[in-house]
Design an enzyme around this catalytic site. Structure first.
Site, PDB file in Angstrom:
ATOM      1  CB  SER A   1     -32.107  33.665  16.243  1.00  0.00           C
ATOM      2  OG  SER A   1     -31.752  34.967  16.650  1.00  0.00           O
TER       3      SER A   1
ATOM      4  CE1 TYR B   1     -37.330  35.137  15.230  1.00  0.00           C
ATOM      5  CE2 TYR B   1     -35.816  36.354  16.628  1.00  0.00           C
ATOM      6  CZ  TYR B   1     -36.047  35.558  15.537  1.00  0.00           C
ATOM      7  OH  TYR B   1     -34.994  35.159  14.746  1.00  0.00           O
TER       8      TYR B   1
ATOM      9  CE  LYS C   1     -36.397  31.486  14.681  1.00  0.00           C
ATOM     10  NZ  LYS C   1     -36.709  30.573  13.562  1.00  0.00           N
TER      11      LYS C   1
ATOM     12  CE1 TYR D   1     -29.320  30.527   9.884  1.00  0.00           C
ATOM     13  CE2 TYR D   1     -31.317  31.835   9.743  1.00  0.00           C
ATOM     14  CZ  TYR D   1     -30.611  30.688   9.431  1.00  0.00           C
ATOM     15  OH  TYR D   1     -31.202  29.735   8.660  1.00  0.00           O
TER      16      TYR D   1
ATOM     17  CG  ASN E   1     -27.510  41.219  13.683  1.00  0.00           C
ATOM     18  OD1 ASN E   1     -27.103  40.536  14.634  1.00  0.00           O
ATOM     19  ND2 ASN E   1     -28.432  42.150  13.831  1.00  0.00           N
TER      20      ASN E   1
ATOM     21  CG  ASN F   1     -39.346  45.553  12.606  1.00  0.00           C
ATOM     22  OD1 ASN F   1     -39.932  46.435  13.207  1.00  0.00           O
ATOM     23  ND2 ASN F   1     -39.974  44.570  11.979  1.00  0.00           N
TER      24      ASN F   1
HETATM   25  C1  UD1 Z   1     -32.846  40.944  16.072  1.00  0.00           C
HETATM   26  C2  UD1 Z   1     -32.602  39.666  16.834  1.00  0.00           C
HETATM   27  C3  UD1 Z   1     -32.160  38.579  15.907  1.00  0.00           C
HETATM   28  C4  UD1 Z   1     -33.185  38.400  14.841  1.00  0.00           C
HETATM   29  C5  UD1 Z   1     -33.367  39.690  14.089  1.00  0.00           C
HETATM   30  C6  UD1 Z   1     -34.456  39.459  13.072  1.00  0.00           C
HETATM   31  C7  UD1 Z   1     -31.845  39.926  19.129  1.00  0.00           C
HETATM   32  C8  UD1 Z   1     -30.673  40.143  20.026  1.00  0.00           C
HETATM   33  N1  UD1 Z   1     -31.572  39.883  17.827  1.00  0.00           N
HETATM   34  O1  UD1 Z   1     -31.609  41.420  15.681  1.00  0.00           O
HETATM   35  O2  UD1 Z   1     -32.021  37.383  16.601  1.00  0.00           O
HETATM   36  O3  UD1 Z   1     -32.799  37.382  13.983  1.00  0.00           O
HETATM   37  O4  UD1 Z   1     -33.720  40.723  14.996  1.00  0.00           O
HETATM   38  O5  UD1 Z   1     -35.223  40.568  12.850  1.00  0.00           O
HETATM   39  O6  UD1 Z   1     -32.965  39.785  19.551  1.00  0.00           O
HETATM   40  N2  UD1 Z   1     -31.015  49.901  14.889  1.00  0.00           N
HETATM   41  C9  UD1 Z   1     -31.021  51.269  14.888  1.00  0.00           C
HETATM   42  N3  UD1 Z   1     -31.949  51.907  14.118  1.00  0.00           N
HETATM   43  C10 UD1 Z   1     -32.867  51.227  13.364  1.00  0.00           C
HETATM   44  C11 UD1 Z   1     -32.836  49.812  13.370  1.00  0.00           C
HETATM   45  C12 UD1 Z   1     -31.905  49.192  14.149  1.00  0.00           C
HETATM   46  O7  UD1 Z   1     -30.233  51.915  15.564  1.00  0.00           O
HETATM   47  O8  UD1 Z   1     -33.688  51.865  12.706  1.00  0.00           O
HETATM   48  C13 UD1 Z   1     -30.003  49.221  15.704  1.00  0.00           C
HETATM   49  C14 UD1 Z   1     -30.615  48.327  16.759  1.00  0.00           C
HETATM   50  O9  UD1 Z   1     -30.913  49.051  17.932  1.00  0.00           O
HETATM   51  C15 UD1 Z   1     -29.504  47.315  16.952  1.00  0.00           C
HETATM   52  C16 UD1 Z   1     -28.870  47.205  15.561  1.00  0.00           C
HETATM   53  O10 UD1 Z   1     -29.277  48.370  14.866  1.00  0.00           O
HETATM   54  O11 UD1 Z   1     -28.553  47.812  17.841  1.00  0.00           O
HETATM   55  C17 UD1 Z   1     -29.325  46.000  14.813  1.00  0.00           C
HETATM   56  O12 UD1 Z   1     -30.738  45.948  14.864  1.00  0.00           O
HETATM   57  P1  UD1 Z   1     -31.597  44.922  13.978  1.00  0.00           P
HETATM   58  O13 UD1 Z   1     -31.159  44.979  12.564  1.00  0.00           O
HETATM   59  O14 UD1 Z   1     -33.032  45.173  14.273  1.00  0.00           O
HETATM   60  O15 UD1 Z   1     -31.153  43.490  14.511  1.00  0.00           O
HETATM   61  P2  UD1 Z   1     -31.120  42.885  15.990  1.00  0.00           P
HETATM   62  O16 UD1 Z   1     -32.066  43.570  16.883  1.00  0.00           O
HETATM   63  O17 UD1 Z   1     -29.698  42.803  16.392  1.00  0.00           O
END
Ligand code: UD1
Length: 341
Positions: free
Chosen positions: A125, A150, A154, A178, A180, A199
Site C-alpha cells: 500500500s 494496518y 504492510k 496500491y 486508492n 470507511n
Molecule cells: C487508506 C490508506 C490506504 C489503504 C486504504 C484501505 C493511508 C494514507 N491510506 O486510504 O493505504 O489501502 O485506506 O482502506 O493510510 N473521506 C471523506 N469522507 C468519507 C471517507 C473518506 O472525506 O466518508 C476522505 C478521506 O479523508 C481521504 C479520502 O476521502 O481524504 C480517501 O479516503 P479513503 O477512501 O478512506 O482512503 P485513504 O484513507 O486514502
C-alpha cells in the site's frame, strides 16, 4: 498454462485479478476465508468466466489447511492479497491486524519454500510512504513511520519479504503499492461488498447516493490544497488488477529480485473533485457536509508510476469518470439484487 494461487481471491481486488488472470491464460486457484466477502462474488465470477475457478475456504494463517491446498494444487506462483485493511479498525484492534496480516504472510512464505515456488506478488500500500516530502512519490522515497497498525503491518510484511528474498535468492517478489483502488468491473457482476459502514470514500459516496446513508461528510476542508480537501491517487480496480498479471509475467523473466512498484493513475484528485465528478457523470444527487479532519489522514499523496509503466509494461486505461460510473452501476446492481432476494 500456469496455475496461480490467489489468496483473498474472492475479495475486492482479488476477484478482479482472477478475471485478468483468466484473460491472460493463467489458471487461478482461489483461497479465501470469506471474512470480508461472500458468495455473491463467486456467482459474479462464474457468470463472467463461464466456469467456477477452484476454490478453498481456508484461512491463510492455518498452516495445515493451506499446506493441503499447496499439495493438491501445486501452484506455479502466488498472489497474496489476504489481509485486513481497515485503517481505523486496525487502531482499535492492533493485535487482530498484526496476527492476521503477518502470520498469513509467514505461512505463505514457508509453504512457497517447502513447495519450491519462486514467484510472489504481494499486496502492499501507498500507506508505507506516509506524507511524502516530494510529490509525486516514487519507490525510492523512504518509508515514514506508520500512522496505523494496518500501515505498520504492510511495512513489516515488505521487510519480511525483502529479508526472505535475500536469504533465498530463488524467491522473487513484486511488492505492489496500491494507491486508492475504486470502481468495479464494468459488467457490475463483481465489485466491493459493503460490510457495515464503509470507511473508504467511494463506497460511502455510492451508499449515500442510493439512500443507505443520509449524507457524506468530507473529512477536512482546511488542508493546504487548492480546494482545502485531501488529495489521493484514485485507480480503477480493473487497471490495478491487470498490473498483477503484468507483474507475474515480469517475474517470469527475473532472477533474485524483490522490487516495489507504485500502482496508481499518476494523478492527484481532491475529495471535492471526486464528489463533483461523481455527481456530474452519474447525474445523481449527493447530500454533502463538511466535517473535521479524520485522524491519521495524510494531506496529499499521488504516485509516480513510471517504474511500473516501464518495467512491467503496464499502464492505466480507465479514467476517474469511468471508475465512478462503474462504482455507481455496481451499487445499483447490489440494490436490485437485494430487492430480488
Ligand atoms: C487508506 C490508506 C490506504 C489503504 C486504504 C484501505 C493511508 C494514507 N491510506 O486510504 O493505504 O489501502 O485506506 O482502506 O493510510 N473521506 C471523506 N469522507 C468519507 C471517507 C473518506 O472525506 O466518508 C476522505 C478521506 O479523508 C481521504 C479520502 O476521502 O481524504 C480517501 O479516503 P479513503 O477512501 O478512506 O482512503 P485513504 O484513507 O486514502
Amino acid at each position: 498454462m500456469k496455475k496461480v494461487l490467489v489468496t483473498g481471491g474472492a475479495g475486492y481486488i482479488g476477484s478482479h485479478t482472477v478475471i485478468e488472470l483468466c484473460n491472460d491464460d493463467f489458471i487461478p486457484v482461489i483461497v479465501d476465508n470469506f471474512s470480508n466477502t461472500d458468495d455473491r462474488i463467486l456467482d459474479g465470477l462464474h457468470q463472467l468466466l463461464g466456469y467456477s475457478p477452484e476454490l478453498y475456504r481456508v484461512d491463510c494463517t492455518d498452516y495445515n489447511a493451506l499446506k493441503a491446498v499447496f499439495s493438491t494444487e501445486r501452484p506455479d506462483a502466488v498472489i497474496h492479497f489476504a489481509a485486513f485493511k481497515a485503517v481505523g479498525e486496525s487502531t482499535a484492534l492492533p493485535l487482530k491486524y498484526y496476527s492476521n496480516n503477518i502470520e498469513s504472510l509467514l505461512v505463505v512464505l514457508r509453504l512457497m519454500e517447502e513447495f519450491n515456488i519462486s514467484d510472489l506478488v504481494f499486496s502492499s500500500s501507498c500507506t508505507v510512504y506516509g506524507q511524502p516530502e516530494k510529490l509525486p512519490v516514487d519507490e525510492s522515497c523512504p518509508p515514514q513511520p506508520a500512522t496505523s497498525p494496518y500501515g505498520y503491518s504492510k511495512q513489516v510484511c515488505e521487510r519480511i519479504i525483502t529479508d526472505a528474498c535475500a536469504a533465498r535468492p530463488a524467491l522473487k517478489c513484486a511488492l505492489l503499492r496500491y494507491f486508492n483502488p475504486i470502481g468495479a468491473h464494468p459488467s457490475a457482476l463483481i465489485g466491493e461488498l459493503p460490510f457495515g459502514i464503509p470507511n473508504n470514500l467511494v463506497p460511502y459516496i455510492t451508499q449515500t447516493a442510493i439512500g443507505i446513508r443520509s449524507q457524506l461528510t468530507i473529512h477536512g476542508s482546511d488542508y493546504q490544497t487548492p480546494d482545502g480537501t485531501c488529495i489521493r491517487d484514485y485507480i480503477h480496480v480493473c487497471d490495478l488488477a491487470s498490473a498483477h498479471v503484468k507483474a507475474l509475467r515480469w517475474l517470469e523473466n527475473q532472477s533474485a529480485v524483490c522490487e516495489a512498484f507504485n500502482l496508481g493513475q499518476g494523478l492527484g484528485n481532491s475529495v471535492k473533485e471526486v464528489v463533483d465528478t461523481f455527481v456530474r457523470v452519474n447525474e445523481s444527487a449527493l447530500p454533502v457536509v463538511m466535517g473535521p479532519r479524520r485522524p491519521g489522514d495524510v494531506e496529499q499523496v499521488w504516485a509516480d508510476v513510471s517504474k511500473a509503466n516501464e518495467q512491467l509494461q503496464w499502464k492505466t486505461e480507465r479514467s476517474l469518470e469511468q471508475a465512478l460510473k462503474d462504482a455507481w452501476k455496481w451499487e445499483k446492481h447490489l440494490q436490485q439484487a437485494g430487492v430480488k432476494s
